[in-house]
Enzyme design. Structure first.
Site, PDB file in Angstrom:
ATOM      1  N   ASP A  50       0.818  -1.219   0.000  1.00 47.66           N
ATOM      2  CA  ASP A  50       0.000   0.000   0.000  1.00 47.66           C
ATOM      3  C   ASP A  50       0.852   1.270   0.000  1.00 47.66           C
ATOM      4  O   ASP A  50       0.333   2.375   0.136  1.00 47.66           O
ATOM      5  CB  ASP A  50      -0.980   0.004   1.194  1.00 47.66           C
ATOM      6  N   ASP A 123       7.933   4.365  21.421  1.00 53.40           N
ATOM      7  CA  ASP A 123       7.731   5.802  21.557  1.00 53.40           C
ATOM      8  C   ASP A 123       6.437   6.005  22.346  1.00 53.40           C
ATOM      9  O   ASP A 123       5.427   5.372  22.041  1.00 53.40           O
ATOM     10  CB  ASP A 123       7.573   6.403  20.152  1.00 53.40           C
ATOM     11  N   ASP A 225       8.010  11.101  24.212  1.00 51.61           N
ATOM     12  CA  ASP A 225       7.936  12.155  23.206  1.00 51.61           C
ATOM     13  C   ASP A 225       7.537  13.499  23.817  1.00 51.61           C
ATOM     14  O   ASP A 225       6.526  13.580  24.528  1.00 51.61           O
ATOM     15  CB  ASP A 225       6.887  11.750  22.159  1.00 51.61           C
ATOM     16  N   GLU A 279      12.561  12.851  25.220  1.00 54.40           N
ATOM     17  CA  GLU A 279      13.048  13.758  24.187  1.00 54.40           C
ATOM     18  C   GLU A 279      13.289  15.118  24.831  1.00 54.40           C
ATOM     19  O   GLU A 279      12.404  15.662  25.488  1.00 54.40           O
ATOM     20  CB  GLU A 279      11.980  13.890  23.102  1.00 54.40           C
ATOM     21  N   HIS A 345      14.280  11.211  13.189  1.00 58.19           N
ATOM     22  CA  HIS A 345      13.212  11.454  12.213  1.00 58.19           C
ATOM     23  C   HIS A 345      12.781  12.913  12.140  1.00 58.19           C
ATOM     24  O   HIS A 345      11.938  13.249  11.319  1.00 58.19           O
ATOM     25  CB  HIS A 345      12.014  10.574  12.586  1.00 58.19           C
ATOM     26  N   ASP A 346      13.301  13.762  13.016  1.00 57.55           N
ATOM     27  CA  ASP A 346      12.941  15.177  12.995  1.00 57.55           C
ATOM     28  C   ASP A 346      14.035  16.041  12.359  1.00 57.55           C
ATOM     29  O   ASP A 346      14.002  17.271  12.468  1.00 57.55           O
ATOM     30  CB  ASP A 346      12.690  15.692  14.424  1.00 57.55           C
TER      31      ASP A 346
HETATM   32  C1  GLC Z   1       8.412  15.062  18.856  1.00 54.12           C
HETATM   33  C2  GLC Z   1       8.539  14.062  17.749  1.00 54.12           C
HETATM   34  C3  GLC Z   1       8.070  14.699  16.480  1.00 54.12           C
HETATM   35  C4  GLC Z   1       6.624  15.084  16.652  1.00 54.12           C
HETATM   36  C5  GLC Z   1       6.420  15.955  17.886  1.00 54.12           C
HETATM   37  C6  GLC Z   1       4.975  16.023  18.254  1.00 54.12           C
HETATM   38  O1  GLC Z   1       9.204  16.173  18.669  1.00 54.12           O
HETATM   39  O2  GLC Z   1       9.855  13.608  17.667  1.00 54.12           O
HETATM   40  O3  GLC Z   1       8.225  13.874  15.362  1.00 54.12           O
HETATM   41  O4  GLC Z   1       6.190  15.769  15.520  1.00 54.12           O
HETATM   42  O5  GLC Z   1       7.081  15.439  19.010  1.00 54.12           O
HETATM   43  O6  GLC Z   1       4.564  14.794  18.751  1.00 54.12           O
END
Ligand code: GLC
Length: 569
Positions: A50, A123, A225, A279, A345-346
């Site tokens: 998909d 996460d 997160d 984080e 990933h950010d």
């Molecule tokens: C954290 C995550 C990010 C997300 C944000 C809101 O910074 O790493 O990818 O967009 O939180 O959840």
């Protein structure tokens, strides 16, 4: 009996045991010795065609993940979600996102990882939920609903609430008016990510319960997160004009955040063998220590942004890079523990930001950065695809972007009459989507990621940069990564040893030693695309070269472009 004694046995059999007397090391923990591999599930491997990565896709690649030598996987959110922010907007914390598969898939993934000696860190997104979560549906339905206090509301008859900046909102306004109850709700991220009210003990209990649900399944850790923002000053003071330029000062580590973490520790962490990391680490070393010093019973390790934030669109200073990582190391030399990372990933891709993604230097500079990550004190976090030296895609057309923050920021720029060309030029370099293009498995269509239409474009360089090609090349970035991982796993000095910076003012070379129990290693890293030398007090004549990213003999203190060399002294 230790839950993972058998993982340790398997790991020792696979990688050999450490060359030091491990008994002497104080505070040994599996999570300090871990090498974390971060998987962005949406972009890793699509099994059902998909165009979206899924759990079965990850399962099909478990042997590959094991072959890397990593021993922990951090999985970005896989819970049910309408995907406003790619899973960071959770609508059911006890179910799996349809795009990704089922709970049965999750269970096989977890057992497949454990069989291979790999632990799984989930996460946990509880600064906010999705606006489609049942709690929020209830909460917004009436002012007297029992779930009202699960979120932050401001009744509109009291006027407009004091301005709060939103990171993802089109208008940057974190208060969203809801006519249903004539009130505003708070969302630091997108409108579809309302912030949870941590002052409410019922909400906290719900979160601890859902954490136990996953811990009882046997997962091995949580990455919290955006948790540094979870507690708010709910007297809602006015913040000074322009506070948003430094919003973390006003948002991070507020209120009773430490109290909540201590309660979470009592309720959850103390009952399981979990690795825990949040984080962000606040605004000072003091904040970071308050999160992770073991006598406080909060979290295990700090994940601070000062290092990864150094590389801006104009690059970064190598001297400053050395200064920042050295400062953090010395602040944590005696208590607390750090994460070491240059991507996630950010962020845009590691090699594009911190190295050099031109064809001539992509491989060597990726390897040099890998050497850095694998030889510092702290737990390495390595983002999927960086082991291939994957690069930024640099989209120039807004229609190629998928990230809510890019799309809403573009809309903001358009509405406020900003220079859109300049905006897009900058976004091409800084966008999070650079790090989210599909994993490049082979040279077949879509890099072997999917047989369907990928949810985001595949980087066209997949024809040359891909796992299959690198697998068969002994000198590839991938095989270098494996060597660097193995080296770290063979020497506890690289995990626990003291760190000392050498040749501090050298503008090109980062040189340091790591030392434990008489075992000493020297790491030399040239951060430039030209040869550079370093100035060392002791010679390298009797040193043993353990790792180098160039063929042919190392030339001691004269390093080739982006050369990395690890010596045992
Ligand atoms: C954290 C995550 C990010 C997300 C944000 C809101 O910074 O790493 O990818 O967009 O939180 O959840």
């Amino acid at each position: 009996m230790r839950k993972f004694w058998w993982i340790e046995l398997v790991t020792a059999a696979l990688f050999g045991s450490y060359h030091t007397d491990a008994q002497n090391i104080e505070g040994r923990k599996w999570w300090k010795e871990a090498i974390v591999y971060q998987i962005y599930p949406r972009s890793f491997k699509d099994q059902d065609g998909d165009g979206i990565g899924d759990l079965k896709g990850i399962i099909s690649k478990l042997d590959y993940i094991q072959s890397l030598g990593v021993n922990v996987v951090w999985l970005n959110p896989v819970y049910s979600s309408p995907n406003d922010d790619n899973g960071y907007d959770v609508s059911d914390y006890r179910d799996i996102m349809k795009d990704f598969g089922t709970m049965a898939d999750f269970d096989s993934l977890l057992s497949g990882m454990h069989r291979r000696g790999i632990r799984l860190v989930m996460d946990l997104v509880v600064n906010h939920s999705s606006d489609e979560h049942e709690w929020f549906r209830q909460s917004r339905s009436s002012r007297t609903n029992p779930y009202r206090e699960y979120y932050h509301w401001w009744n509109a008859e009291n006027g407009k609430p004091p301005y709060r900046y939103s990171l993802f909102d089109v208008n940057h306004d974190a208060w969203r008016y809801d006519s249903l109850t004539n009130a505003y709700y708070l969302h630091y991220f997108s409108r579809k990510q309302p912030d949870l009210n941590w002052e409410n003990p019922k909400l906290r209990q719900e979160v601890y319960d859902l954490m136990k649900f996953w811990a009882d399944k046997g997962i091995d850790g949580f990455r919290l997160d955006a948790f540094q923002f979870a507690a708010k000053d709910t007297t809602w003071p006015q913040f000074p004009a322009g506070f948003e330029k430094d919003f973390s000062r006003y948002y991070a580590m507020q209120g009773n955040l430490h109290g909540y973490l201590q309660q979470m520790y009592q309720e959850v962490f103390s009952k399981y063998d979990l690795m825990t990391v949040a984080e962000g680490a606040g605004n000072s070393f003091e904040d970071a220590h308050n999160l992770v010093d073991s006598n406080r019973h909060e979290l295990d390790m700090a994940y601070a942004f000062e290092g990864v934030d150094l590389a801006g669109p104009e690059g970064y200073s190598v001297r400053q890079f050395k200064e920042v990582f050295s400062r953090w190391d010395s602040a944590f030399a005696h208590s607390g523990w750090l994460s070491i990372f240059l991507a996630n990933h950010d962020q845009a891709r590691m090699v594009s930001r911190f190295g050099n993604d031109s064809p001539a230097f992509r491989a060597v500079s990726s390897e040099m950065l890998t050497t850095f990550i694998m030889t510092m004190r702290g737990t390495p976090y390595y983002y999927n695809g960086d082991e291939l030296g994957m690069t930024d895609i640099r989209f120039h057309d807004i229609s190629d972007y998928r990230d809510v923050s890019a799309l809403n920021e573009y809309e903001h720029a358009r509405r406020t009459g900003a220079d859109l060309k300049a905006f897009l030029d900058r976004l091409a370099i800084t966008s999070r989507d650079n790090g989210r293009t599909p994993f490049q498995w082979d040279r077949s269509a879509n890099g072997g990621f999917t047989s369907g239409r990928p949810w985001i474009k595949v980087n066209p360089n997949y024809t040359t940069i891909n796992e299959a090609a690198e697998e068969s090349d002994p000198s590839s970035v991938l095989n270098y990564f494996r060597k660097a991982v193995r080296l770290r796993k063979e020497h506890l000095a690289l995990v626990y040893g003291t760190y000392a910076l050498l040749d501090r003012d050298n503008p090109d070379v980062y040189a340091y030693t790591r030392e434990l129990d008489g075992q000493k290693f020297m790491i030399l890293l040239n951060f430039r695309s030209r040869p550079a030398s370093c100035h060392l007090d002791a010679g390298l004549a009797h040193a043993k070269l353990l790792l180098d990213n160039y063929p042919g003999p190392a030339r001691g203190v004269v390093l080739r472009p982006y050369e990395a060399a690890v010596y045992q002294l």
